[in-house]
Structure formats: C-alpha cells, structure tokens
Motif scaffolding. Structure first.
Motif, PDB file in Angstrom:
ATOM      1  N   GLY A   1     -26.522  11.970  24.050  1.00  0.00           N
ATOM      2  CA  GLY A   1     -25.978  11.263  24.757  1.00  0.00           C
ATOM      3  C   GLY A   1     -24.473  11.561  24.472  1.00  0.00           C
ATOM      4  N   GLY A   2     -23.917  11.853  23.439  1.00  0.00           N
ATOM      5  CA  GLY A   2     -22.979  11.658  22.711  1.00  0.00           C
ATOM      6  C   GLY A   2     -22.078  12.724  23.270  1.00  0.00           C
ATOM      7  N   SER A   3     -22.628  13.956  24.077  1.00  0.00           N
ATOM      8  CA  SER A   3     -21.840  14.798  24.259  1.00  0.00           C
ATOM      9  C   SER A   3     -21.747  14.686  26.136  1.00  0.00           C
ATOM     10  N   TYR A   4     -21.705  13.453  26.537  1.00  0.00           N
ATOM     11  CA  TYR A   4     -22.129  13.485  27.831  1.00  0.00           C
ATOM     12  C   TYR A   4     -20.953  13.669  28.678  1.00  0.00           C
ATOM     13  N   LEU A   5     -19.729  13.682  28.043  1.00  0.00           N
ATOM     14  CA  LEU A   5     -18.441  14.015  28.796  1.00  0.00           C
ATOM     15  C   LEU A   5     -18.302  15.566  29.207  1.00  0.00           C
ATOM     16  N   ASP A   6     -19.003  16.346  28.376  1.00  0.00           N
ATOM     17  CA  ASP A   6     -19.154  17.769  28.646  1.00  0.00           C
ATOM     18  C   ASP A   6     -19.764  18.192  29.777  1.00  0.00           C
ATOM     19  N   ILE A   7     -21.011  17.305  29.977  1.00  0.00           N
ATOM     20  CA  ILE A   7     -21.900  17.405  31.369  1.00  0.00           C
ATOM     21  C   ILE A   7     -21.509  16.798  32.424  1.00  0.00           C
TER      22      ILE A   7
ATOM     23  N   LYS B   1     -20.880  18.409  36.108  1.00  0.00           N
ATOM     24  CA  LYS B   1     -19.438  19.001  36.122  1.00  0.00           C
ATOM     25  C   LYS B   1     -19.579  20.515  36.442  1.00  0.00           C
ATOM     26  N   LYS B   2     -20.447  21.121  36.082  1.00  0.00           N
ATOM     27  CA  LYS B   2     -20.397  22.705  36.380  1.00  0.00           C
ATOM     28  C   LYS B   2     -20.578  22.790  37.752  1.00  0.00           C
TER      29      LYS B   2
ATOM     30  N   GLY C   1     -41.188  14.967  27.348  1.00  0.00           N
ATOM     31  CA  GLY C   1     -41.841  13.584  27.886  1.00  0.00           C
ATOM     32  C   GLY C   1     -41.095  12.589  28.350  1.00  0.00           C
ATOM     33  N   LEU C   2     -41.501  11.589  29.166  1.00  0.00           N
ATOM     34  CA  LEU C   2     -40.567  10.416  29.556  1.00  0.00           C
ATOM     35  C   LEU C   2     -40.404   9.598  28.138  1.00  0.00           C
ATOM     36  N   GLU C   3     -39.046   9.270  28.046  1.00  0.00           N
ATOM     37  CA  GLU C   3     -38.721   8.531  27.131  1.00  0.00           C
ATOM     38  C   GLU C   3     -37.484   7.235  27.728  1.00  0.00           C
ATOM     39  N   LEU C   4     -37.198   6.061  27.187  1.00  0.00           N
ATOM     40  CA  LEU C   4     -36.520   5.322  27.687  1.00  0.00           C
ATOM     41  C   LEU C   4     -35.608   4.705  26.943  1.00  0.00           C
ATOM     42  N   TYR C   5     -35.892   4.549  25.537  1.00  0.00           N
ATOM     43  CA  TYR C   5     -35.026   3.989  24.696  1.00  0.00           C
ATOM     44  C   TYR C   5     -34.020   5.056  23.874  1.00  0.00           C
ATOM     45  N   ASP C   6     -34.593   6.359  23.372  1.00  0.00           N
ATOM     46  CA  ASP C   6     -33.693   7.217  22.378  1.00  0.00           C
ATOM     47  C   ASP C   6     -34.408   8.452  22.618  1.00  0.00           C
ATOM     48  N   GLY C   7     -33.341   9.471  22.935  1.00  0.00           N
ATOM     49  CA  GLY C   7     -33.767  10.641  23.077  1.00  0.00           C
ATOM     50  C   GLY C   7     -32.589  11.400  23.692  1.00  0.00           C
ATOM     51  N   ASP C   8     -32.780  12.881  23.821  1.00  0.00           N
ATOM     52  CA  ASP C   8     -31.672  13.531  24.605  1.00  0.00           C
ATOM     53  C   ASP C   8     -31.899  13.399  26.069  1.00  0.00           C
ATOM     54  N   ILE C   9     -30.858  13.850  26.838  1.00  0.00           N
ATOM     55  CA  ILE C   9     -30.976  13.724  28.198  1.00  0.00           C
ATOM     56  C   ILE C   9     -31.274  15.081  28.791  1.00  0.00           C
ATOM     57  N   ARG C  10     -32.067  15.098  29.797  1.00  0.00           N
ATOM     58  CA  ARG C  10     -32.303  16.251  30.499  1.00  0.00           C
ATOM     59  C   ARG C  10     -31.831  16.309  31.801  1.00  0.00           C
ATOM     60  N   LEU C  11     -31.403  17.182  32.454  1.00  0.00           N
ATOM     61  CA  LEU C  11     -30.766  17.321  33.839  1.00  0.00           C
ATOM     62  C   LEU C  11     -31.430  18.383  34.371  1.00  0.00           C
ATOM     63  N   VAL C  12     -32.229  18.260  35.537  1.00  0.00           N
ATOM     64  CA  VAL C  12     -32.852  19.495  36.056  1.00  0.00           C
ATOM     65  C   VAL C  12     -32.376  19.740  37.572  1.00  0.00           C
ATOM     66  N   ASP C  13     -32.358  20.958  38.120  1.00  0.00           N
ATOM     67  CA  ASP C  13     -31.865  21.108  39.612  1.00  0.00           C
ATOM     68  C   ASP C  13     -32.984  20.793  40.544  1.00  0.00           C
ATOM     69  N   ARG C  14     -32.458  20.835  41.850  1.00  0.00           N
ATOM     70  CA  ARG C  14     -33.615  20.507  42.842  1.00  0.00           C
ATOM     71  C   ARG C  14     -34.850  21.116  42.846  1.00  0.00           C
ATOM     72  N   THR C  15     -35.091  22.276  41.985  1.00  0.00           N
ATOM     73  CA  THR C  15     -36.565  22.816  41.851  1.00  0.00           C
ATOM     74  C   THR C  15     -37.259  22.364  40.685  1.00  0.00           C
ATOM     75  N   GLY C  16     -36.587  21.498  39.936  1.00  0.00           N
ATOM     76  CA  GLY C  16     -36.953  21.109  38.703  1.00  0.00           C
ATOM     77  C   GLY C  16     -36.863  21.889  37.407  1.00  0.00           C
ATOM     78  N   SER C  17     -35.853  23.122  37.814  1.00  0.00           N
ATOM     79  CA  SER C  17     -35.560  23.740  36.541  1.00  0.00           C
ATOM     80  C   SER C  17     -34.480  23.237  35.861  1.00  0.00           C
ATOM     81  N   GLN C  18     -34.642  23.404  34.297  1.00  0.00           N
ATOM     82  CA  GLN C  18     -33.555  22.644  33.517  1.00  0.00           C
ATOM     83  C   GLN C  18     -32.312  23.363  33.703  1.00  0.00           C
TER      84      GLN C  18
ATOM     85  N   GLY D   1     -17.887   5.578  19.448  1.00  0.00           N
ATOM     86  CA  GLY D   1     -19.317   5.688  19.465  1.00  0.00           C
ATOM     87  C   GLY D   1     -19.875   5.662  20.954  1.00  0.00           C
ATOM     88  N   VAL D   2     -21.238   6.352  21.085  1.00  0.00           N
ATOM     89  CA  VAL D   2     -21.738   6.331  22.509  1.00  0.00           C
ATOM     90  C   VAL D   2     -23.160   5.880  22.366  1.00  0.00           C
TER      91      VAL D   2
END
Lengths: 474, 339
Positions: free
Chosen positions: A256-262, A279-280, A233-250, A369-370
């Motif tokens: 957040g701490g592993s953003y450099l991998d993504i 990145k991928k 669900g929508l969250e603005l202050y604290d949680g994981d980050i979700r990236l979806v493609d143009r069709t909405g698939s995850q 820290g991130v």
C-alpha cells in the motif's frame, strides 16, 4: 421529442447524486452522466490537526463505514510514528473490520438493493423499499436485521459504540477482548451464516428469473483491484494490493505504501469526485473496479471453506475469466459476507485474540505514513505527512467508492442506453438506471469527504439544452 | 380511519451515520412505520424532490434533518422541508453545530478546492476544478454551488428542536420517537420550541462512572502514551485531554466507559455559552503549575487547540457562528430515560 431526464435524488444509496440523461431527437440516449454533488473538504481541514487524532476525526467522513476510516487512519498513524501494532492488536482490529463488513454488506443486500431483487425493478415505487419488504417477506427481513445486528455488536463490544468507535490508537488498540465477549461473538456465528445462505438462495433464484437483465445490464470490461494474502487469496485488513487486467492477468502487486507509483486520479469538471486509474495505462484506458466484484475478480481464491465453495460457482459464471456483469456485485457481496463471518470464527479461535499485548509504545518517528485496507466498497487509502510536532501538513484520501467512479458513470450510461430506446420513458427504466449506481453500493459520504453530496437526480436534456421532460416517480 | 401523520428524514452535508443510528433502533423502526406514513427518506425509499414539492405546506408532521448546509442544494432543501414540515428537528451534531465538517470554516473555499484537486495522487496539469455549470458536448451539465462556509441548520431556517450527538444515541432516538407518538395520540405534550431534546441536562462527567480525586496534573498526554488507561480513574486526571466537563450528557459517557476520552460530540452542555472557553477553564483547573513558563510547557501538550476545543462546534461557536447561533437555545428537555 428530445428531452432531458433528471432523477433527483437517486434513492436507496448512501449519500447524494444526480443523473443527467441527454436525449437524442429520436428519444434514444445520447449520453448519461452521474454527478456526485457534494464536498466537505476533509483533506484541507485535517491539515494542522495532530496525526494521532485522525482515528477519531476521519470516521466522520462516513457513518456507513466509520470503522474503515478509523482503522485506515490508525494504520497510517502506526506507520507515521514508526510503531507497528502487536499481533493481538491487528487481530482485534481485523475482527472489528469483519463486523463492519458484515453489517455494511448485510444492510446493502437486504435493505437497499433487496427491494429491487425481492420485489422487482418494476414494483410500485411506493412500496419498493424495506418497509415493503417487511410486508412481503417478514421472516427474511427479520433475519437480515439480525445479521446487521451481529456485525454491529462486534463493533460495539470492541469499540464501545456501534458508530464512530473509539478503539484503535497509533501502535495498537486501547482495550483487550474479554473471554465472555469473545464467546458472545462466537455464539452469533452460526445464525449469521444461516442468514447469508438464505441471501445466497434469494440471489440464485433471482439470477435465474432475471438472466436477461443480468446479461444486458452494464456488462463491460475493466481492470480489477483487491488486497490479497501472500498466496493471492482474498484479504480485507492487511496485505499487498493486486491489480489485474480485464482478462484477470496480474498487472501489479504492490505494498500500500507505494500506491503513488501505481495509481493516480483524474479530474472532470462535471463531478466533485475524482477518477482514479492505473498510471501506466493512463486515463481512461487504465480504469479499474474495486469492491466485491473487483475483489473477487482480482483474487485467486478465498481462504475460508464455505466462501471458497461459493467462490468456485462465482468464477464459473464466465468460465474462470473476470465476471463483468454489474448486477453480480450483489452475488460477490454475499460471498464476501460469508467470508467475513468465517473469518470472525477464525479470529476468535486464535489464542492471541485475548492477549493484553495490544499496544506498542515504542516510536521510530518517520513523519509520513500510509494506511490501506479493503473497506466494504473497495480499497481505502489514507496517506499523511506531519511535521516534527505531529501536526499534519498533508492529507491524501482515496476512498473506495472513488475507485469505482468511472465504473458507476459507465454503468449509468450503459443502462440508460440499453433500456431507454425511444418511446415512453417508464419509471422502471429509471429505477434500473439508479440500480446501476446502487449495485456498486456507492458510499457518497466517503466519496464526498472532499466536496459533496449524493442523492441521484436524472435529467433528460434536449439537444438544445433545455429540460423538456422531468420524469418523477408518482 | 384517519390518515397516519407523515414522517420525513433528509441527509445534507453529513456522513450518513445519523441514518444508521436511526436504523440501529432496530425494532423501533417498525414503530415508525406503524405510526407514521414515511413520505420522504432518500436512503430508504424512492420519493424524489418533485414529490416533496408537490406536498401541501405543513403536511409533514415530523422531519428529522441531519447534516450541515454546505451548498445551495442543501439550503434549498432546508427551505423546502421547513415549509412542508410542522416540526423540523436539527438531528445530530452536523445539523446542530456543524460537527467535524465545520472545521472547514477555518479555510477559504478556494484553498479547500485547491487542496482537494491537487493532492499528491492527483494528475491535474490543466488545473481543472469541478464547475457549477459546464458546457459538455451534449449540453450544459450542472453541479450545486458550494457556500463559502458550512452553516448549521438554524443559521438557515427556523428550527423547532435540536437533537445533539455524533450520532445521536439509538436509545435517545427511540425515546424521542416514543414521545412524538404519544403526542400524536394526545398522551403527551411537546416540549417548548427551541428545546434541546434526546439528551441530558448536565455534563458527560455527571454520567461518567470514573472516580475524580481532584488530582492535579503536570503534563497532558496522548491516549496512546498512557493506554490502557486505568479503568477506574478520571481520564482527564490521568493527563489525557477529555472533553467531558463541557460536553452535554445523554450518551451515558460511552467513550470514557470504553477506555477513551470524550471528544465532545454531544456539544455544549446547558449553561455553556462558549464550549471552548468552558473547556479551557476545566483543563486549567486540573493543571498543577504556578509559573507562566510551566503553564506554557503544559499547554504545549495540546498541540491543536482549535481541534481540541471546537472539534464539533466551530460552525456554531462564538468564533465562527452566525449571529447569536449559540445563544438561541433555551433549556434542554430530557425526553428519554437514562439507561
């Protein structure tokens, strides 16, 4: 005859930018560029400062959303010194953040883009502004001013001042909420909801009357990114980050701490602002959008009832697939405002909100820290490294508007090509090019923390390179 | 009916908070509209640079300029608006004294670029930096040229008044707007050129309700180590470095009232020649130590003296100032009633 058009500065946006439109001989558009003009160098001059000062230094990146930087810095500092904030402190920070979302979104919808929506893209530029709006729709404008005031008051109550607040410190916050203050905030909720509902009505009417513009105005696919609750669900202050493609698939869900991998950032020689990408998939295939449109395309639902009802309508626009129309940023922004107000009510009802357990003074110093959150304009990342004395040795900032850099450039190019097709170039056409930038509610102060400045300028350049025509508003 | 006097506001190298502070005057903004013709204000209306160039020199009565001068476009706009304006106000900390972006003056420009375009998340194997002039396939694309250092407005053009604060408090803005309206109506006179307006003439300490006991301290602490602060006692005397003693009044001691230290955003108080020097003196006066080693240990509690003592005014300080910049201001005129 071929030409170069400059729009300088782009107006009714937060900061400095210019647009250069390169023309073909037949008067159609070869390519349009959005340039972010300025640069201030925060990443460099924050080096050597103590990490715990960052919650007071980084708000000066941006006066539109100082709370976002204030809180992202505090979260990064929590992480760096190894002192997670107690739950009540998180609730209070979240509450302040909602105040920020309400005032920032409210200002954008009514005061910056409102003149385009209520008075029209082709209205007289001399009155196509908030003053013109006061004349044309005084009651609505007054409600909008009060909505902003509601958000600002939350920030002031918690942080002592409406701008550049002093509130969050590493490990928590420095002041508890008093019952009377909570009640003051709660008393404003219903009126704020009412104001957003009026905005939603305006949006619906406008969408009906301007279906043609919406359909052809910078509609394109991309990835989308948002912070989410564990249930997506929508969250603005604290949680994981979700990236979806143009069709909405995850594609990814990551802390957040592993953003450099993504994600990574690409540099172009014609803009001071970098271009983030997944990145991928590399650049430019891996570009994505953030902010209201990006978020509502990347989440599965909104965890508050009124906003969820509206979200269903939003997702029906493209039959459940991501909404690609740039102009629907405005709609998504209002739905998020509704969510933020409902969230204020939830937070104020939480028994922990009045707790005085607001600071964790234990330390487990990590030296790195991130801090990540969803600023009004999208995902904001602060990443610090410090030496054993606490002095910063490395600072990395990826700001919300930065993620949308590619999308704004694409939108500017797309709108220029759609509306400027030969013949006389009218002012309303150029205003639409600016509106392509405006829809993203770019915060160029944030974006140019590194270097620059952003009024927009539009130049039309001949194939030979000379500026043959500079169209200005008159 | 005579035409309304013209008003402009511009945002250079700054964060936009000054504009928000003006909007935060809420109803007062309608007074601006009622009494002025707003001719240029990029964040709020659609006039362009060309429109300003077309105006007669001196035709704008009042221009509020916020932001430092970081690139050639900022400087050109400063010269343009100086020429077009009768009254040019350096509005807010960036324009008056460089503010936090002025800390960039500690580093050469090439290092600033090097850092920004080679951060941990930047993939830049070809070492691309943005170019002032770039030959794209469709023709040359241009960006403004960055200056070696950030300058204050007065280091670039002649300034009539200075209005401090990061940002200036909304009640002070409202008071200044009222004053100018009264001047236009012939009911008041402008303060002497060069005045610092929209503020007080003493220090934040003088506006602070906290009690001073002239208590000596033996160590400086971070606010998160003592928070929550005792709400009644002087912040500095609780060991937290507070910039109140050297900082100009006018904000009504907002941060100390909100449970935090003053960080100095209103700039140097009236009689202060060098802000950092004054502050060091003030800090030294509360330190309880006799031996050099003791003193040194206490000063270790201030790990970043530059950031502590010159956070907002490095670009205008004796350390990094243009010639005599810090000396160029006569006495403050308090234009607004204190809340």
């Amino acid at each position: 005859m071929s030409q170069k058009i400059t729009i300088e500065p782009v107006t009714r946006i937060e900061g400095h930018a210019k647009v250069t439109i390169r023309m073909k001989d037949d008067g159609s558009v070869e390519r349009a560029y959005l340039h972010i003009n300025e640069f201030r160098g925060f990443e460099k001059f924050c080096e050597g400062r103590p990490y715990f000062e960052m919650p007071s230094i980084t708000p000066r990146i941006c006066g539109i959303c100082p709370v976002s930087h204030h809180l992202a810095a505090a979260k990064a500092a929590d992480d760096l010194q190894g002192s997670p904030a107690p739950r009540p402190a998180h609730l209070l920070r979240d509450l302040m953040h909602m105040g920020q979302i309400i005032q920032s979104h409210g200002m954008h919808f009514f005061e910056l883009s409102g003149p385009d929506l209520l008075l029209g893209f082709d209205a007289d530029p001399a009155t196509r502004n908030v003053v013109g709006l006061v004349g044309a729709a005084p009651e609505i404008t007054l409600k909008a001013v009060r909505l902003r005031k509601f958000g600002q008051e939350i920030i002031r109550i918690l942080g002592g001042r409406r701008l550049h607040p002093v509130f969050a410190v590493p490990g928590g916050v420095n002041k508890a909420l008093q019952p009377v203050e909570r009640d003051t905030i709660l008393a404003g909720v219903d009126e704020a909801i009412e104001a957003v509902r009026i905005g939603l009505g305006i949006m619906r009417d406008w969408a009906e009357r301007n279906a043609e513009d919406i359909r052809k105005f910078a509609v394109f696919p991309s990835g989308y990114m948002s912070m989410v609750t564990p249930e997506d669900g929508l969250e603005l202050y604290d949680g994981d980050i979700r990236l979806v493609d143009r069709t909405g698939s995850q594609l990814e869900k990551f802390p957040g701490g592993s953003y450099l991998d993504i994600i990574a950032e690409h540099v172009e020689p014609w803009s001071y602002l970098k271009f983030p990408y997944y990145k991928k998939m590399s650049f430019p295939e891996g570009v994505y959008r953030v902010g209201p449109l990006g978020r509502l395309n990347a989440v599965s639902h909104i965890p508050t009832p009124l906003a969820q009802e509206e979200f269903k309508t939003y997702r029906a626009i493209n039959n459940g697939a991501p909404v690609e129309n740039t102009l629907y940023f405005h709609y998504a922004r209002l739905i998020e405002t509704l969510f933020a107000i409902e969230r204020v009510r939830e937070l104020c009802a939480d028994p922990d909100i009045l707790s005085t357990d607001i600071l964790n003074t234990r330390r487990d110093y990590r030296g790195e820290g991130v801090g990540v959150l969803e600023a009004p304009r999208g995902t904001l990342i602060h990443h610090y490294k410090a030496d054993e004395t606490g002095k910063l040795t490395s600072v990395n900032l990826i700001v919300a508007t930065g993620h949308n850099n590619w999308a704004m450039s694409k939108a500017v190019d797309s709108v220029a090509k759609t509306y400027i097709t030969g013949g006389e170039v009218k002012e309303g056409m150029l205003n639409r090019v600016e509106a392509a930038v405006r829809a993203h509610d770019p915060c160029l102060s944030c974006s140019t923390h590194a270097i620059g400045q952003m009024p927009i300028q539009i130049e039309m350049v001949a194939p030979g390179g000379e500026i043959i025509q500079t169209i200005t508003r008159d | 009916m005579t035409a309304k006097p013209k008003f402009a506001m511009y945002w250079a190298a700054s964060c936009g908070g000054c504009e928000i502070a003006v909007l935060n005057t809420h109803e007062k903004i309608l007074d601006v509209d009622a009494n002025f013709e707003v001719v240029f204000w990029p964040v709020a209306m659609d006039a362009k640079y060309k429109d300003v160039e077309a105006m007669e020199d001196g035709s704008i009565l009042l221009t509020l300029w916020n932001g430092g001068i970081r690139n050639n476009e900022n400087a050109e706009m400063a010269h343009l608006l100086r020429r077009k304006s009768q009254i040019l106000v350096a509005f807010g900390s960036c324009a008056c004294e460089g503010c936090i972006p002025g800390l960039a003056n500690l580093s050469p420009l090439n290092e600033i670029f090097e850092t920004a375009y080679h951060t941990v998340s930047t993939e830049n194997p070809q070492n691309i930096h943005p170019q002032v002039s770039y030959p794209a396939p469709e023709g040359t694309l241009t960006l403004p040229t960055m200056n070696p250092v950030l300058k204050t407005l007065a280091q670039v053009v002649d300034v009539d008044y200075f209005m401090p604060g990061c940002p200036p408090e909304s009640h002070q803005i409202a008071a200044v707007i009222d004053l100018v309206i009264q001047v236009v109506q012939g009911k008041a006179e402008l303060p002497p050129k060069g005045s610092v307006i929209g503020c007080g003439d003493s220090t934040v300490c003088d506006e602070c309700p906290r009690t001073r006991n002239v208590k000596a301290i033996t160590a400086f602490k971070r606010i998160q180590d003592v928070a929550p602060l005792d709400p009644e006692l002087c912040v500095l005397e609780q060991g937290v470095p507070c910039n109140g003693p050297a900082t100009r009044s006018g904000c009504n001691a907002r941060c100390p009232r909100a449970g935090a230290q003053c960080i100095g955003c209103y700039g140097p108080a009236d009689d202060v020649i060098d802000y950092g020097a004054r502050l060091i003196t003030a800090f030294a006066s509360v330190v309880d130590a006799r031996e050099p080693a003791e003193i040194e240990a206490i000063l270790d509690g201030i790990p970043d003296p530059t950031g502590q003592f010159y956070r907002f005014n490095l670009a205008d300080s004796l350390l990094r100032a243009g010639k005599g910049a810090a000396m160029s201001r006569p006495n403050a005129i308090t234009s607004g009633g204190k809340p």
